[in-house]
Design an enzyme around this catalytic site. Structure first.
Site, PDB file in Angstrom:
ATOM      1  N   GLY A   9       0.829  -1.210   0.000  1.00 31.51           N
ATOM      2  CA  GLY A   9       0.000   0.000   0.000  1.00 31.51           C
ATOM      3  C   GLY A   9       0.853   1.245   0.000  1.00 31.51           C
ATOM      4  O   GLY A   9       0.514   2.260   0.606  1.00 31.51           O
ATOM      5  N   GLY A  12      -0.577   4.885  -1.023  1.00 31.47           N
ATOM      6  CA  GLY A  12      -1.603   5.567  -0.248  1.00 31.47           C
ATOM      7  C   GLY A  12      -1.048   6.759   0.508  1.00 31.47           C
ATOM      8  O   GLY A  12       0.148   7.084   0.416  1.00 31.47           O
ATOM      9  N   GLN A  13      -1.913   7.400   1.266  1.00 33.55           N
ATOM     10  CA  GLN A  13      -1.522   8.616   1.982  1.00 33.55           C
ATOM     11  C   GLN A  13      -0.411   8.329   2.995  1.00 33.55           C
ATOM     12  O   GLN A  13       0.638   8.975   2.997  1.00 33.55           O
ATOM     13  CB  GLN A  13      -2.742   9.204   2.682  1.00 33.55           C
ATOM     14  CG  GLN A  13      -2.522  10.589   3.258  1.00 33.55           C
ATOM     15  CD  GLN A  13      -3.767  11.137   3.953  1.00 33.55           C
ATOM     16  OE1 GLN A  13      -4.781  10.464   4.055  1.00 33.55           O
ATOM     17  NE2 GLN A  13      -3.678  12.354   4.440  1.00 33.55           N
ATOM     18  N   ASP A  35       2.227  -1.871  -4.523  1.00 40.04           N
ATOM     19  CA  ASP A  35       0.812  -1.498  -4.509  1.00 40.04           C
ATOM     20  C   ASP A  35       0.137  -2.264  -5.635  1.00 40.04           C
ATOM     21  O   ASP A  35       0.808  -2.890  -6.459  1.00 40.04           O
ATOM     22  CB  ASP A  35       0.640   0.018  -4.684  1.00 40.04           C
ATOM     23  CG  ASP A  35      -0.582   0.551  -3.938  1.00 40.04           C
ATOM     24  OD1 ASP A  35      -1.696   0.031  -4.187  1.00 40.04           O
ATOM     25  OD2 ASP A  35      -0.429   1.464  -3.104  1.00 40.04           O
ATOM     26  N   ARG A  37      -1.665  -0.590  -7.722  1.00 43.98           N
ATOM     27  CA  ARG A  37      -1.796   0.436  -8.748  1.00 43.98           C
ATOM     28  C   ARG A  37      -0.538   1.295  -8.751  1.00 43.98           C
ATOM     29  O   ARG A  37       0.220   1.305  -7.794  1.00 43.98           O
ATOM     30  CB  ARG A  37      -3.011   1.329  -8.476  1.00 43.98           C
ATOM     31  CG  ARG A  37      -2.938   2.061  -7.135  1.00 43.98           C
ATOM     32  CD  ARG A  37      -4.166   2.867  -6.806  1.00 43.98           C
ATOM     33  NE  ARG A  37      -4.123   3.401  -5.456  1.00 43.98           N
ATOM     34  CZ  ARG A  37      -3.533   4.536  -5.098  1.00 43.98           C
ATOM     35  NH1 ARG A  37      -2.910   5.258  -6.002  1.00 43.98           N
ATOM     36  NH2 ARG A  37      -3.562   4.956  -3.860  1.00 43.98           N
ATOM     37  N   TYR A 140     -14.678  -0.780   8.705  1.00 44.37           N
ATOM     38  CA  TYR A 140     -13.247  -0.462   8.849  1.00 44.37           C
ATOM     39  C   TYR A 140     -12.810  -0.693  10.286  1.00 44.37           C
ATOM     40  O   TYR A 140     -11.779  -1.335  10.546  1.00 44.37           O
ATOM     41  CB  TYR A 140     -13.017   0.987   8.439  1.00 44.37           C
ATOM     42  CG  TYR A 140     -11.590   1.470   8.582  1.00 44.37           C
ATOM     43  CD1 TYR A 140     -10.559   0.901   7.845  1.00 44.37           C
ATOM     44  CD2 TYR A 140     -11.272   2.525   9.446  1.00 44.37           C
ATOM     45  CE1 TYR A 140      -9.253   1.360   7.971  1.00 44.37           C
ATOM     46  CE2 TYR A 140      -9.974   2.987   9.566  1.00 44.37           C
ATOM     47  CZ  TYR A 140      -8.965   2.405   8.830  1.00 44.37           C
ATOM     48  OH  TYR A 140      -7.674   2.856   8.947  1.00 44.37           O
ATOM     49  N   LYS A 144     -10.154  -3.485  11.808  1.00 42.78           N
ATOM     50  CA  LYS A 144      -8.982  -3.095  12.586  1.00 42.78           C
ATOM     51  C   LYS A 144      -8.982  -3.760  13.965  1.00 42.78           C
ATOM     52  O   LYS A 144      -7.932  -4.199  14.457  1.00 42.78           O
ATOM     53  CB  LYS A 144      -8.913  -1.578  12.718  1.00 42.78           C
ATOM     54  CG  LYS A 144      -8.549  -0.858  11.423  1.00 42.78           C
ATOM     55  CD  LYS A 144      -7.200  -1.298  10.893  1.00 42.78           C
ATOM     56  CE  LYS A 144      -6.769  -0.526   9.665  1.00 42.78           C
ATOM     57  NZ  LYS A 144      -5.475  -0.996   9.119  1.00 42.78           N
ATOM     58  N   ILE A 170      -4.802  11.290  10.337  1.00 36.10           N
ATOM     59  CA  ILE A 170      -3.459  11.690   9.912  1.00 36.10           C
ATOM     60  C   ILE A 170      -3.565  12.774   8.846  1.00 36.10           C
ATOM     61  O   ILE A 170      -4.311  12.644   7.878  1.00 36.10           O
ATOM     62  CB  ILE A 170      -2.679  10.484   9.355  1.00 36.10           C
ATOM     63  CG1 ILE A 170      -2.553   9.391  10.426  1.00 36.10           C
ATOM     64  CG2 ILE A 170      -1.302  10.919   8.887  1.00 36.10           C
ATOM     65  CD1 ILE A 170      -1.878   8.124   9.925  1.00 36.10           C
TER      66      ILE A 170
END
Length: 319
Positions: A9, A12-13, A35, A37, A140, A144, A170
């Site tokens: 990942g 991602g951010q 990733d 993508r 989500y 988690k 974040i």
């Protein structure tokens, strides 16, 4: 064995910023960003690896002699509510693949980011304790909370060194918002810098714990570098930065952008935010591995404005 770090990942951010910090610390040859993508203008080569394909993941781990995995791929809170079953499959399937591959290979440590989404409105709202009873209200959050317990299970049953942080919202400049309920706090900076007004999907006084991206990446590396004997929590550590409301961001941004305006159009994400803490008790992380946030709102805003102004000026110059 030399470090060989897999980031899942990476586009991602959190992944973008953390990959940069890992490369700065350990060198590009030690870090493998992956990733499903490719991202435009990404600073490093990205390898296409699908964490839902265990064989593909296993082959990559073996080929690159991976010693540490940062598993950051997930469908975030707001997007997860749009397609809950698919989100559960992605979030849990990828994590279990990572844990199994790590268990059966030379991987020494796994980092798994958890979230304040594990909490619900039944929990204490201010300085929410780490050992709170978890009954999350989003898919989500469910993924988690389950992931935290799988991390503990793999440590206790197999001795796999899995470490986790329960992140607040974040805020960073390296990537666009990724579909989280706290991502308004990123988008508001983009809008202000672009000279646009902002329509917030939360009410103005909705307080949520937040953290600047530089502190978020620092915390992950601090945790992973801490001696194993210092890691007392094998579910997930609370970490905090500051507690902020939409109106706090607005008032801070008005100092640099006097014409900036905000409106409030609360939607389904307001109900999600209402379930989450105002602030977190992160005293255990401070005691166990020396965690301390460096940035407050003013210091963070200065950097966010500088970085995004440079980004959009570059865009205009090269349009």
């Amino acid at each position: 064995m030399e470090k060989s770090i897999l980031v899942i990942g990476a586009c991602g951010q959190l992944g973008t910023a953390l990959t940069k910090r890992l490369v700065e610390r350990y060198g590009l040859s030690a870090v493998w960003p992956t990733d499903i993508r490719q991202a435009e203008n990404y600073p490093f080569p990205v390898h296409t690896v699908n964490a839902l394909n265990r064989e593909e993941l296993q082959e990559f781990v073996a080929e690159k002699n991976i010693t540490e995995i940062y598993h950051l791929a997930a469908v975030l809170s707001a997007n997860g509510e749009k397609r809950p079953i698919e989100s559960w499959h992605i979030n849990m399937g990828s994590l279990l693949n990572v844990l199994e591959v790590a268990r059966t290979s030379a991987v020494e440590k796994v980092f798994f980011p958890s979230s304040i989404a594990v909490f619900n409105d039944s929990n204490q709202k201010d300085r929410t304790p780490e050992d709170s009873y978890l009954t999350p209200g989003t898919v989500y959050g469910l993924s988690k909370a389950a992931g935290e317990n799988w991390a503990k299970y793999y440590f206790e049953k197999y001795g796999l060194d899995v470490r986790s942080i329960r992140y607040p919202g974040i805020i960073g400049y390296d990537a666009l918002p990724g579909g989280g309920t706290t991502d308004y706090a990123v988008d508001i900076y983009h809008k202000a810098v672009k000279g646009e007004n902002f329509d917030c999907f939360l009410e103005k006084d909705t307080a949520l714990p937040m953290l600047f991206m530089d502190d978020a990446t620092k915390a992950a590396i601090m945790l992973m570098e801490a001696p194993a004997e210092n890691i007392k929590v094998r579910t997930s550590y609370n970490i905090g930065g500051f507690s902020l409301r939409p109106i706090d961001f607005y008032e801070e941004l008005k100092k640099d952008f006097p014409n900036f305006e905000i409106t409030y159009s609360a939607d389904y994400r307001q109900q999600i935010a209402n379930q989450w803490p105002n602030s977190l008790d992160d005293s255990t992380a401070k005691k166990d591995w020396g965690w301390e946030a460096e940035f407050d709102l003013a210091a963070m805003s200065k950097i966010m404005i500088e970085k995004l102004t440079a980004y959009y000026n570059h865009e205009v110059l090269n349009a």
